[in-house]
Structures are given as C-alpha cells and as structure tokens.
Design an enzyme around this catalytic site. Structure first.
Site, PDB file in Angstrom:
ATOM      1  N   CYS A   2       0.880  -1.180   0.076  1.00 31.77           N
ATOM      2  CA  CYS A   2      -0.111   0.130   0.116  1.00 31.77           C
ATOM      3  C   CYS A   2       0.823   1.102   0.012  1.00 31.77           C
ATOM      4  O   CYS A   2       1.993   1.293  -0.020  1.00 31.77           O
ATOM      5  CB  CYS A   2      -0.646   0.054   1.215  1.00 31.77           C
ATOM      6  SG  CYS A   2      -1.856  -1.593   1.625  1.00 31.77           S
ATOM      7  N   GLU A  77       3.250  -6.235   5.204  1.00 37.92           N
ATOM      8  CA  GLU A  77       2.725  -7.544   5.662  1.00 37.92           C
ATOM      9  C   GLU A  77       3.144  -8.037   6.945  1.00 37.92           C
ATOM     10  O   GLU A  77       4.410  -7.938   7.266  1.00 37.92           O
ATOM     11  CB  GLU A  77       2.829  -8.558   4.701  1.00 37.92           C
ATOM     12  CG  GLU A  77       2.444  -8.341   3.178  1.00 37.92           C
ATOM     13  CD  GLU A  77       0.886  -8.587   3.151  1.00 37.92           C
ATOM     14  OE1 GLU A  77       0.152  -9.115   4.076  1.00 37.92           O
ATOM     15  OE2 GLU A  77       0.439  -8.000   1.955  1.00 37.92           O
ATOM     16  N   ASP A 100      -4.120  -8.463   8.820  1.00 38.06           N
ATOM     17  CA  ASP A 100      -3.056  -8.072   9.830  1.00 38.06           C
ATOM     18  C   ASP A 100      -2.988  -6.541  10.312  1.00 38.06           C
ATOM     19  O   ASP A 100      -2.601  -6.412  11.268  1.00 38.06           O
ATOM     20  CB  ASP A 100      -1.652  -8.483   9.134  1.00 38.06           C
ATOM     21  CG  ASP A 100      -1.541  -7.728   7.978  1.00 38.06           C
ATOM     22  OD1 ASP A 100      -2.544  -7.074   7.109  1.00 38.06           O
ATOM     23  OD2 ASP A 100      -0.634  -7.929   7.048  1.00 38.06           O
ATOM     24  N   ILE A 289      13.688 -12.234 -16.818  1.00 36.72           N
ATOM     25  CA  ILE A 289      14.222 -11.444 -17.785  1.00 36.72           C
ATOM     26  C   ILE A 289      15.643 -11.666 -18.357  1.00 36.72           C
ATOM     27  O   ILE A 289      16.549 -11.780 -17.758  1.00 36.72           O
ATOM     28  CB  ILE A 289      14.320  -9.949 -17.216  1.00 36.72           C
ATOM     29  CG1 ILE A 289      12.936  -9.519 -16.849  1.00 36.72           C
ATOM     30  CG2 ILE A 289      14.788  -9.053 -18.369  1.00 36.72           C
ATOM     31  CD1 ILE A 289      12.031  -9.298 -18.095  1.00 36.72           C
TER      32      ILE A 289
END
Length: 638
Positions: A2, A77, A100, A289
């Site tokens: 976030c 987290e 959480d 990649i």
C-alpha cells in the site's frame, strides 16, 4: 502492499486541508490501485491507498477503533499476525476483520510502542491516538518498506510512503541538502535518514518516532539492531540453515491473490524457488528477464532451476539498450538514484505482474552471507594491512597509489591504483574508498566552490563511521557486512525493488531478510560465510541437495547493464546534452570543466567513467523532473 500518507498538527488542532491530503494520497495511486480512503479529525488527517492481498473483503484503511479514538494506516505484511491475534484475544480484544492491520491497531492499545517488537514482517505504519494526543510512526527492522517525513514551519508533521507525496504539500521546504548530494556521488543513492531535501527525512530501518502534541520533535528511537557478537549457544549448522530458510519462505506464501517468484538463475532466488516448490503441490509461478547480449544473460541458469522444479516459468528478452526508462525511473525514485540495474528490475516486475500480484525474491542473501565480490577484495586488503605496520603502510601505499596509472583498460589484476589507495587507509576508509563512485578527491574536482563551502568539513565517510560505532562484532568481514545492512541494503537494493515493484502494483516479499533468519545468519562464523573466493559458502553447501552445482558455484553476474558501451554509442548524444544542460549549470553545484573532461575521456576510450557518468545523468534526470513537474501533479496512472 500500500501507500500511506498523513498530516498531524503537532501544536494544536488546526483543520487539515482535505484537498492537500487527498492529493498526497492520489500521487501514490500506483502503490494501491484497489481502494483508497481517508480520515479526518481535528488536527489530524490519515490517508491510504490499498493493494489487496489478505482479507480482501474487509481490512480497509484508515482503520479505526469503534470509538474512533485510535486510527491506523499501514503498508506491508505482518507474517505472525495470527499468533498475535490469539494473544490479543486472550487479553479480551475483539476483532472485526481477518486482517493483519487490525492486529497492529489492537496491539497498540495493548502494548503501546512495544507493539513493534512483536511484529514479524515488513512494514511502515502510522498510528494516531486521540487520548494520548500523539502520532506514532514505525518502519520495519531491515527497511523493506519506506517511510518519509517532515516537520513544516506551520507545525504540521507530514509523512508518506514516497517523497513525491510530501512534495505535493505547498509548505514543504525544497532546499537541496549539500550532505545528501555528497553522499549520492559517493554511494549512488542517499542513505538514511537523509533525503535530497535538507529538511525532509527517511525514517531509518528499525526505528520509530512518537510525535506528541505541544512538544518539540524528538529524535527517532531505535528499537532493533542486528548483532554480530559471537555466541557459542547458537547452532549454525547447514541443517539449521535449511530449516530456518524453509520457515521464512513458508510464512511468506500466505495470500488471497496469485503468488510467484523472481528467478534470476542466481543462488538466492533459486533457493527461494526451491523452498517454495517443496512447500506446495502446484507449480510455482516464476519469471525471468533475459538480455539480447550474451554476457548479460542468465536465463539459461534460471531455466535449469525452472525445469528441475517444474515451475510455470515465463521469460522475456529485453534489449540491452533499454535505456528509454531513464526519465520514467526518475519519476518513481523521486530523488537521485544511480543503480542502473533498476531498469531490468523494472522490466522483471512488469513481467511478474502479468502473472501474479505477490512475488518472492532472493534479495538480501549477499549482505547476509557475504556474497559480494567486494568482500573478497576487502579481506585480501585486510590481510595486507595486518602484515604491514601502519607506520610503513600509509606512506608506501600512498606513494604507490599516487604514482600508479589509472588503467581502466587493463585486466583487473593490473588495475592496482585503487587497491594501493585503499591499502594506505584504515579498514573503514579503505572499504569506503573501494565502494565510492566518486572518491573524495574526485568530488573535490566535481563540486563547485559554492557546494564545497556548503559542505564545510563534512565527508561522506561519516555515514560509515556513525554505523560502525554501533557494531558489536570483532572481525573485519562482519563489520563491512553490518555497514551494508545499514546502508547499501535499505538505501539501494530495497529502495530499487520497492519503487519499481510498486510502479506496477506488485508486492515483493523477501524471505532472506526475515529478521529471525538474519539474526541467526549473523551468528554464523565469518569463515563459514566467506571461504577464500567462495562467498556464501555455508549457504551454498546447505543448498547442494536442492540446486545444481552449475547454479551454486558459477561466477556471479548480477543484474548489470552495459553502460560503457551505451555512452560511446546510443546514449552519446543524450549524455553530452544532459551534462552541458542549463539545468546542471543553473544549480551551481558542479565544475563544468571537470564534467567535460569526464565525458571526453570516456568517449575517447582512454578511461571508463561509465558509473560516474550514469550517476551524473540520473542527477540531471532528477533536476529535470523537479523543474518540469508541478508539485500538485497527480499520478498519470490514476
């Protein structure tokens, strides 16, 4: 994952400007495109952008107590939130969600500031407590998640996940920091707690800050540090390593959205994928990649691991001259940032997002288990320092360093000038000298008289000296690893990954930086970490049953890009234009004659100034962003 932002009147209860708060939140839209919210109360405003990972149906933020007297905005987290929830329920706390976030909120009510000591995970959060008339901010132990703050002359304390969010506020001071500029040209990034702006700061990893209404702003408090003090009570066997690694990976595989992993073909990412594959029956989603230049392409090694563990593997090849991202990276990094591997990292995050919302990475393994080649060179130099008395070493090697030519074109074994210069210095100065993009002598030529006057006696080695004072180990290898854990890891590696992963709304989890795992690994004996030229020795041996020898013991490549070739080819014109631009001269920070010399020497092939030139180019990109982007500009991705 976030984005958080907020405004707190530290002196009274002035009404928060909702337009400014919403603009601060919106400019971080890419960090959380799923939902956005805000909360206002006299003297405080909290805002949040959400990327939904756990408890998607609830867990919206800002999260408030039923009485609305405590509010939380949180980025990250918490992996032990279920056990903490049980502990809080036994204390009669009632929960209304499965998130959480609510554990942090109730944990604050139960334990106050000590809630940070209980959290296991990656986090940056702010808690407003009406009853205590305070705002509390905290950042995780290793600095995986970012948090910036400033105290304005109005008395408003503002904070946000990204610097660009603070820049939206019209009262934010925009004076550049001379010390931060000096640090940038030494390290290639601006180490915590500085930012490019004089009066704006990053909250350092493992620190928290309590702002109390009516009181002056205190210094942040350190709540955690890693110890290298040897302890015979710790079991540092290979078996224990694997058990702790498995647990660190397992707890990071909880998500309500598609989950996968980066797989570069290196030891660290391959180890994470191996543990993931053994923990779940279905195929692990992996991505890699590749480059169209063989010397920079590791995809063959990634394919070996993918085949061995039957992963759902995606590979994309990008052009080695993928420098079109330069200006876009300047936007996402907010301040000068000179790690050119940000470009391929941006691309691998872009690829991963097509498949997953959460990706596990192998970041941190080199710092924790001494995997960088520079550790090998440093220990060889340390051996020489011990053999030659300081009274003879300094004058002899100083003279050799001055006399020996700078032979960038020669094989590395013949490029001894930097080594001689390092040997003339003590342990700390020698490591700093080898690490620096521009040495102090070069910065003296690069910087204008005006900038040197602003710097006064400041030298960027003070960053290392500050951290070295807190080091509790007794060997040279552990010291430089400790310095990297405090500077290079959060300032470069984790910043690089956070910014470009969030640019694609992708959450990246780093099991090798689980703080329990790091605390254990730092008790491993130095000779178990680095054995001659074999870095990460114990880590590789422990992984022999899980990974092919070709992957474990091949030459380390890293996410490099061919800068020297670019500057003599397709970036030649851009380089000349950028370093002679009005923006560079208007700052009055640099000696233009020295800039011209760097460009001319590099283009002629006589010297390789590619790292220095890239550092300058990214500084110019930052200046261009500052000049061309209004403070109130909203994210174009919104």
């Amino acid at each position: 994952m976030c984005g958080i932002a907020g405004i707190f009147d530290s002196q009274g209860q002035a009404e928060v400007n909702l337009d400014i708060l919403q603009a601060m939140n919106q400019v971080q839209f890419h960090r959380g495109p799923d939902e956005g919210g805000h909360f206002l109360s006299p003297g405080v405003g909290l805002a949040h952008r959400r990327l939904s990972i756990i408890d998607i149906s609830s867990g919206q933020q800002p999260m408030l107590t039923p009485e609305q007297d405590v509010g939380l905005v949180f980025n990250g987290e918490i992996y032990n939130f279920k056990s903490l929830r049980q502990e809080l329920e036994q204390l009669d706390y009632v929960f209304s969600s499965q998130s959480d976030s609510e554990v942090i909120l109730k944990g604050w009510q139960a334990w106050g500031e000590q809630v940070v000591d209980k959290l296991r995970g990656m986090f940056a959060f702010a808690i407003w407590d009406k009853n205590q008339q305070c705002l509390f901010i905290a950042r995780d132990r290793l600095g995986i998640k970012p948090l910036h703050y400033a105290l304005l002359h109005s008395g408003e304390f503002i904070f946000a996940s990204e610097l660009k969010s603070l820049q939206v506020h019209p009262l934010l001071p925009s004076e550049l920091s001379a010390a931060a500029i000096s640090d940038y040209f030494s390290f290639g990034y601006i180490p915590e707690p500085k930012t490019i702006f004089e009066q704006v700061f990053k909250l350092s990893p493992g620190h928290c800050l309590r702002v109390v209404k009516g009181e002056s702003l205190p210094m942040p408090r350190q709540y955690w540090d890693v110890s290298f003090k040897p302890s015979a009570a710790v079991d540092t066997s290979e078996h224990t390593l694997i058990e702790k690694l498995k647990e660190a990976v397992d707890i990071r595989m909880v998500a309500e959205v598609p989950l996968g992993a980066f797989l570069s073909g290196g030891v660290d990412s391959s180890a994470v994928v191996a543990m993931m594959a053994n923990a779940q029956p279905e195929a692990v989603n992996t991505c890699a990649i590749g480059f169209d230049v063989k010397d920079y392409n590791e995809t063959d090694f990634a394919a070996q691991v993918a085949k061995h563990y039957h992963t759902a593997h995606q590979v994309e090849t990008v052009a080695a001259d993928d420098f079109e991202l330069l200006d876009e990276l300047a936007y996402f990094y907010d301040e000068p940032f000179a790690d050119s591997s940000a470009m391929p990292t941006y691309r691998v995050c872009e690829l991963a997002k097509k498949q997953v919302t959460v990706a596990l990475s192998g970041d941190g393994g080199d710092e924790v288990f001494a995997g960088y080649r520079r550790y090998q060179w440093h220990m060889k130099e340390e051996k020489m320092r011990r053999l030659v008395p300081e009274s003879a070493r300094k004058p002899v090697f100083s003279a050799l360093g001055q006399w020996y030519p700078k032979a960038d074109w020669a094989p590395k074994v013949l490029r001894a000038k930097t080594t001689f210069q390092a040997l003339a210095r003590d342990t700390l100065e020698g490591y700093f000298h080898n690490f620096s993009i521009f040495t102090e002598e070069q910065k003296s030529q690069l910087f204008s008289d005006k900038l040197k006057q602003q710097l006064a006696q400041y030298r960027s080695i003070e960053v290392f000296q500050h951290h070295a004072e807190a080091f509790d180990g007794d060997d040279a290898l552990s010291l430089v690893q400790y310095l990297d854990l405090k500077t290079y890891l959060p300032g470069d590696i984790l910043t690089k990954v956070d910014k470009v992963s969030m640019a694609h709304s992708l959450e990246v989890r780093v099991p090798l930086l689980d703080h329990h795992f790091v605390e254990w690994a730092c008790q491993v004996k130095p000779e178990q970490r680095l054995q001659g030229s074999n870095g990460k020795a114990i880590f590789k041996r422990a992984l022999e049953p899980y990974l092919p020898n070709d992957v474990l013991y091949r030459k380390k490549m890293g996410f490099a890009v061919p800068l020297a070739k670019w500057f003599r080819g397709p970036l030649k014109g851009k380089l000349k234009q950028a370093l002679s631009s009005g923006l560079m001269s208007q700052t009055q920070l640099f000696n233009q004659d020295y800039l011209n010399t760097l460009v001319e020497q590099h283009l002629s092939g006589r010297r390789d100034h590619s790292a220095a030139l890239w550092t300058l180019l990214m500084f110019e990109a930052f200046l261009k962003k500052q000049a061309g982007q209004p403070q109130q500009q909203l994210d174009s991705r919104a």
